[in-house]
Design an enzyme around this catalytic site. Structure first.
Site, PDB file in Angstrom:
ATOM      1  N   TRP A 362       0.875  -1.322   0.176  1.00 19.08           N
ATOM      2  CA  TRP A 362      -0.016   0.018  -0.247  1.00 19.08           C
ATOM      3  C   TRP A 362       0.862   1.166  -0.195  1.00 19.08           C
ATOM      4  O   TRP A 362       0.404   2.386  -0.123  1.00 19.08           O
ATOM      5  CB  TRP A 362      -0.798  -0.085   1.162  1.00 19.08           C
ATOM      6  CG  TRP A 362      -0.344   0.253   2.490  1.00 19.08           C
ATOM      7  CD1 TRP A 362       1.028  -0.434   3.100  1.00 19.08           C
ATOM      8  CD2 TRP A 362      -0.404   1.076   3.381  1.00 19.08           C
ATOM      9  NE1 TRP A 362       1.110   0.071   4.322  1.00 19.08           N
ATOM     10  CE2 TRP A 362       0.429   1.161   4.592  1.00 19.08           C
ATOM     11  CE3 TRP A 362      -1.585   2.198   3.540  1.00 19.08           C
ATOM     12  CZ2 TRP A 362       0.506   1.915   5.727  1.00 19.08           C
ATOM     13  CZ3 TRP A 362      -1.269   3.233   4.627  1.00 19.08           C
ATOM     14  CH2 TRP A 362      -0.549   3.100   5.744  1.00 19.08           C
ATOM     15  N   ASP A 363       2.087   1.124   0.178  1.00 19.24           N
ATOM     16  CA  ASP A 363       3.045   2.332   0.248  1.00 19.24           C
ATOM     17  C   ASP A 363       2.977   2.885  -0.891  1.00 19.24           C
ATOM     18  O   ASP A 363       3.178   4.165  -1.043  1.00 19.24           O
ATOM     19  CB  ASP A 363       4.600   1.830   0.212  1.00 19.24           C
ATOM     20  CG  ASP A 363       4.895   0.874   1.545  1.00 19.24           C
ATOM     21  OD1 ASP A 363       3.887   0.119   2.120  1.00 19.24           O
ATOM     22  OD2 ASP A 363       6.194   0.730   1.897  1.00 19.24           O
ATOM     23  N   GLU A 489       0.658  -2.083  12.413  1.00 17.93           N
ATOM     24  CA  GLU A 489       0.858  -3.648  12.524  1.00 17.93           C
ATOM     25  C   GLU A 489       1.069  -4.279  13.653  1.00 17.93           C
ATOM     26  O   GLU A 489       1.641  -5.273  14.036  1.00 17.93           O
ATOM     27  CB  GLU A 489       1.957  -3.964  11.538  1.00 17.93           C
ATOM     28  CG  GLU A 489       1.653  -3.747   9.997  1.00 17.93           C
ATOM     29  CD  GLU A 489       2.584  -4.268   9.088  1.00 17.93           C
ATOM     30  OE1 GLU A 489       3.708  -4.433   9.357  1.00 17.93           O
ATOM     31  OE2 GLU A 489       2.144  -4.100   7.906  1.00 17.93           O
ATOM     32  N   LYS A 593       2.837   0.970  15.947  1.00 18.55           N
ATOM     33  CA  LYS A 593       3.949   1.103  15.308  1.00 18.55           C
ATOM     34  C   LYS A 593       4.208   2.177  14.234  1.00 18.55           C
ATOM     35  O   LYS A 593       4.920   2.581  14.175  1.00 18.55           O
ATOM     36  CB  LYS A 593       3.712  -0.200  14.402  1.00 18.55           C
ATOM     37  CG  LYS A 593       5.175  -0.350  13.307  1.00 18.55           C
ATOM     38  CD  LYS A 593       4.872  -1.849  12.524  1.00 18.55           C
ATOM     39  CE  LYS A 593       5.978  -1.772  11.831  1.00 18.55           C
ATOM     40  NZ  LYS A 593       5.732  -3.018  10.779  1.00 18.55           N
ATOM     41  N   GLN A 594       2.978   2.325  13.555  1.00 19.01           N
ATOM     42  CA  GLN A 594       3.133   3.574  12.801  1.00 19.01           C
ATOM     43  C   GLN A 594       1.500   4.255  12.693  1.00 19.01           C
ATOM     44  O   GLN A 594       0.528   3.749  13.016  1.00 19.01           O
ATOM     45  CB  GLN A 594       3.330   2.833  11.228  1.00 19.01           C
ATOM     46  CG  GLN A 594       2.345   1.976  10.809  1.00 19.01           C
ATOM     47  CD  GLN A 594       2.735   1.166   9.639  1.00 19.01           C
ATOM     48  OE1 GLN A 594       3.180  -0.077  10.108  1.00 19.01           O
ATOM     49  NE2 GLN A 594       2.997   1.382   8.646  1.00 19.01           N
TER      50      GLN A 594
HETATM   51  C1  BGC Z   1       5.127  -1.443   7.398  1.00 18.85           C
HETATM   52  C2  BGC Z   1       3.937  -1.595   6.611  1.00 18.85           C
HETATM   53  C3  BGC Z   1       4.700  -1.372   4.870  1.00 18.85           C
HETATM   54  C4  BGC Z   1       5.868  -2.277   4.986  1.00 18.85           C
HETATM   55  C5  BGC Z   1       6.759  -2.035   3.671  1.00 18.85           C
HETATM   56  C6  BGC Z   1       6.053  -2.367   7.132  1.00 18.85           C
HETATM   57  O1  BGC Z   1       7.221  -2.417   8.075  1.00 18.85           O
HETATM   58  O2  BGC Z   1       4.411  -1.716   8.701  1.00 18.85           O
HETATM   59  O3  BGC Z   1       3.067  -0.533   6.429  1.00 18.85           O
HETATM   60  O4  BGC Z   1       3.805  -1.466   3.954  1.00 18.85           O
HETATM   61  O5  BGC Z   1       6.598  -2.175   5.846  1.00 18.85           O
HETATM   62  O6  BGC Z   1       7.035  -0.768   3.516  1.00 18.85           O
END
Ligand code: BGC
Length: 787
Positions: A362-363, A489, A593-594
């Site tokens: 999804w990035d 996550e 986490k984010q």
């Molecule tokens: C993040 C995801 C991301 C992936 C790839 C993961 O560490 O939590 O949101 O899509 O990295 O960048």
């Protein structure tokens, strides 16, 4: 951390003034060249030493089994890993009897410069062999933006003190050995000799072609090289090929000051269908086209292409030379990841490394495409058209999961789901709303109705149907989406994740709107009035969890009742938490986490009041550890919106320097495309206050104290606007295209020929104290400030 601070501060280049082998792998990512189709890591020409050799073709992968200790229904059985294809960068050098190898002899000087306007990587070395043979070596390489299949290197050796026998071996090498593996799950799987040789031929002196295929994915790749060689009389050239190597050997004797020059052109092609002879001819033809324009022509085409890009995309920053450099570096790499996609994905690392197996996430839709949409819209359309090209697989995936519509994969190269960890893979359904969001945003920004009908509509319908299958109305009539994973996550399989629900709401509404706007096409896709009504009902009744006691929204239902993570007892060495704690423990605590809810406040700002934004921001800041590079930019945007301008500025620094300062300690696996995009997002959406949607382009610029000027450009509805922000005022300028309307802090402005200037109102006073978990404050900026 890239600590040797050898990257000199310069507005239009990244210059490394000495070679530090400890950070070779990181610099290979930083100096990677790509055009979105072909990517070369910044490996040294002589092939060794290396961190990770890398030559990638977008979409080219090997399939490998995904083993499970305990299998379950619907788990993907096969994964995909990007392949390091035939290496055409190799040019070895022998000086008298000694191979040029920076680990031996004396390296008097070594410099590499990535030129962001020329689109080239230049290297200059002055070396004495262990027996004292001195040479100067200069190489310049490019991956052409205008010739999609082509890369070229101009390589020059000069004898310095005495006459020298010099032998240059220019090669194509397949199945190179890969070295390190640390066990970090974010690295890629190692493939042993993934390429099977079909052909290795020499056509004429200086020219060779190799064709291989992969064993399991059955993809075919062809590579070819040819040379222009200019050396003193008596220079001998020999071309040979066997096994996985073809080699052009050039031997000569150079007097002091004399030079041997060669230009190496190399080309690539891959296909799932085309035959060996067809692939052979394709790469030979690509070389012929490159040689027709020649080295100088390739360089001037490259510069022209970039001049045009920078006219529409450049961001100027005054008051922070590091951020100025970083945002241009970011834009350059984003362009490199996407310029010549032509219906292929944008991986999370672009084509700069094999991290995350070369998968797209999804990035792309939430971080990379917003930047491309407003700076280089053609590439955003390409990336979304690639998504559409995989919709049959997404429908199949939905069917297998017992759902309807289209369930796009969490991580993939070909369109197949490649996540072996379903709580953070399959369950992260928000990727579908993210795709819908990017398509909606692209249409809103460009007014491209053809795209809306042909690409946007099927994407939105497929994803809206998925939400209908995933959601249901509860006894009170609220629409719930249970058991899904949002962007954070460190929570999984939660009910009513607020980000997912708000993005799904937008997805459902837009699908309904578009179906009404294109009734004929929608009918052909099976859409009925009842279905549109169901979408609208679901959207209108969407459940948005809120904690009345704390007066904040909940990231998902019940989140604010979870136990707190014990931040005080978590030493700094235990971050990222995912490498030191079991997921089950992370999932049951309040630790983020984010950005998740905070990202929802950015993308769906209309769903929150100003007071809610400020309270939510403060609450979730104290829980967010930023173990993902996809967070700092969003925190910058929302910090700026709630009036925390200095905090926003610090997050901007972190987003912008993620790779140049190796803040995540894994730049060696490839650059973080989402975080690079985050530099632009933090500046434009953060300090520019840019929000767009529903035909409105809104700006609310405000600068933090450290920045004295910010100037950016936006491509909007066929026009190009320049927005120049100083601490006191903002000037809007229509550079190209038809007049447009925008708002400045809510005031409507018509932009025609003349620039329009308005004062910037003061920022709202941040009423709440904002803190981060101990030790997880935004990264300190300069090494001098570090621990
Ligand atoms: C993040 C995801 C991301 C992936 C790839 C993961 O560490 O939590 O949101 O899509 O990295 O960048």
């Amino acid at each position: 951390m890239i600590r040797h601070t050898a990257f000199a501060l310069a507005p239009w280049s990244i210059r490394e003034s000495r070679l530090d082998l400890d950070v070779l792998a990181q610099t290979e990512s930083v100096f990677a060249l790509s055009n979105g189709h072909l990517g070369l890591r910044g490996n040294l020409e002589e092939g060794e030493p290396y961190g990770e050799p890398g030559t990638y073709l977008d979409g080219f992968y090997e399939a490998r089994p995904l083993p499970y200790a305990e299998a379950g229904y619907g788990y993907p059985e096969s994964g995909e890993t990007v392949v390091n294809v035939t290496n055409g960068k190799v040019i070895r050098l022998l000086v008298d009897d000694e191979p040029f190898d920076v680990r031996y002899g004396t390296l008097h000087q070594h410099e590499r410069v990535l030129d962001l306007r020329a689109g080239t990587l230049t290297r200059r070395a002055h070396w004495s062999s262990p027996t004292g043979g001195q040479v100067r070596i200069t190489s310049t390489r490019l991956v052409s933006f205008t010739h999609r299949a082509v890369a070229a290197i101009r390589y020059e050796v000069e004898a310095v003190d005495q006459p020298r026998n010099v032998v240059v071996q220019s090669e194509l090498v397949a199945n190179e050995t890969q070295q390190y593996m640390s066990g970090d799950p974010r690295e890629s799987a190692r493939l042993e000799s993934p390429l099977v040789l079909e052909e290795n031929v020499t056509v004429e002196d200086g020219m060779a072609i190799m064709v291989h295929h992969t064993r399991a994915s059955e993809l075919r790749v062809a590579a070819a090289m040819s040379h222009e060689i200019d050396g003193p009389d008596g220079t001998r050239i020999e071309t040979r090929g066997a096994g996985d190597v073809s080699r052009v050997t050039v031997a000569t004797r150079l007097s002091p000051g004399e030079r041997l020059r060669l230009v190496k052109y190399f080309s690539y092609g891959w296909s799932a269908q085309r035959s060996r002879p067809a692939m052979h001819d394709q790469v030979v033809a690509a070389l012929a086209a490159a040689r027709l324009v020649g080295w100088d022509g390739l360089c001037s085409d490259q510069r022209r292409f970039l001049d045009r890009f920078w006219e529409g995309a450049d961001v100027e920053v005054e008051g922070d030379a590091e951020v100025q450099q970083a945002v241009r570096f970011a834009l350059f790499h984003l362009l490199q990841s996407a310029a010549r996609l032509e219906d292929r994905p944008i991986p999370a690392k672009g084509l700069t490394g094999s991290g995350y197996d070369g998968h797209a996430f999804w990035d792309t839709e939430i971080f990379v495409l917003p930047v491309l949409t407003y700076t280089y819209p053609r590439a955003a359309a390409d990336a979304l058209e690639w998504r559409l090209s995989t919709i049959a697989r997404a429908r199949e995936n939905a069917r297998q999961l017992g759902l309807s519509g289209a369930a796009f994969p969490w991580r993939t190269i070909s369109g197949a789901e490649c996540s072996g960890y379903w709580p953070a893979g399959t369950a992260a359904f928000h990727v579908n709303a993210d795709i819908a969001h990017a398509a909606t945003q692209y249409v809103d920004a460009t007014g491209d109705t053809e795209f809306e009908r042909d690409t946007g509509l099927p994407l939105l319908i497929g994803t809206a149907r998925l939400w209908c299958a995933l959601g249901h109305h509860d006894a009170e009539g609220r629409y719930r989406i249970d058991g899904v994973t949002g962007p954070d996550e460190y929570s999984a399989v939660a009910d009513n994740n607020i980000y997912t629900n708000l993005m799904a709401q937008q997805n459902l509404r837009e699908a309904a709107e578009l179906s009404v706007r294109h009734p004929e096409r929608a009918r052909r896709l099976g859409v009925t009035d009842e279905e549109i009504a169901r979408w609208r009902d679901g959207a209108d009744a969407m459940s948005i969890p809120y904690d009345e006691r704390l007066q904040v929204h909940q990231q998902s239902e019940g989140f604010t009742q979870h136990g707190m993570w014990n931040f005080a007892a978590t030493g700094l060495s235990r971050y990222p938490l995912l490498l030191h704690f079991p997921y089950f423990d992370l999932y049951r605590r309040q630790v983020v986490k984010q950005a998740d809810l905070v990202l929802a406040m950015h993308l769906r700002g209309d769903a929150f009041t100003a007071g809610q934004k400020a309270r939510n921001f403060a609450y979730y800041e104290a829980l967010t550890v930023r173990d993902s590079s996809l967070s700092a930019c969003t925190q910058a945007v929302m910090a700026a919106e709630v009036g925390q301008l200095e905090l926003a500025y610090r997050y901007l620094g972190e987003a912008a320097l993620t790779d140049l300062a190796d803040l995540e300690h894994n730049t060696m696996d490839g650059l973080h495309m989402a975080s690079l995009a985050g530099a632009w997002i933090a500046l434009v959406a953060g300090f520019g206050g840019m929000r767009a949607g529903n035909g409105r382009l809104c700006l609310s610029p405000r600068l933090p104290e450290s920045l004295t000027r910010l100037c950016f450009r936006l491509c909007y509805r066929g026009s190009l606007v320049r927005i120049n922000v100083t601490s006191g005022e903002t000037t809007y300028w229509l550079l190209e295209g038809p007049p447009i309307t925008l708002t400045h802090h809510g005031e409507r402005l018509e932009l025609q020929g003349k620039p329009v200037t308005r004062p910037n109102p003061p920022a709202p006073q941040p009423g709440l104290t904002v803190t981060q978990p101990p030790g997880r404050e935004p990264a300190p900026r300069r090494p001098a400030e570090g621990p």
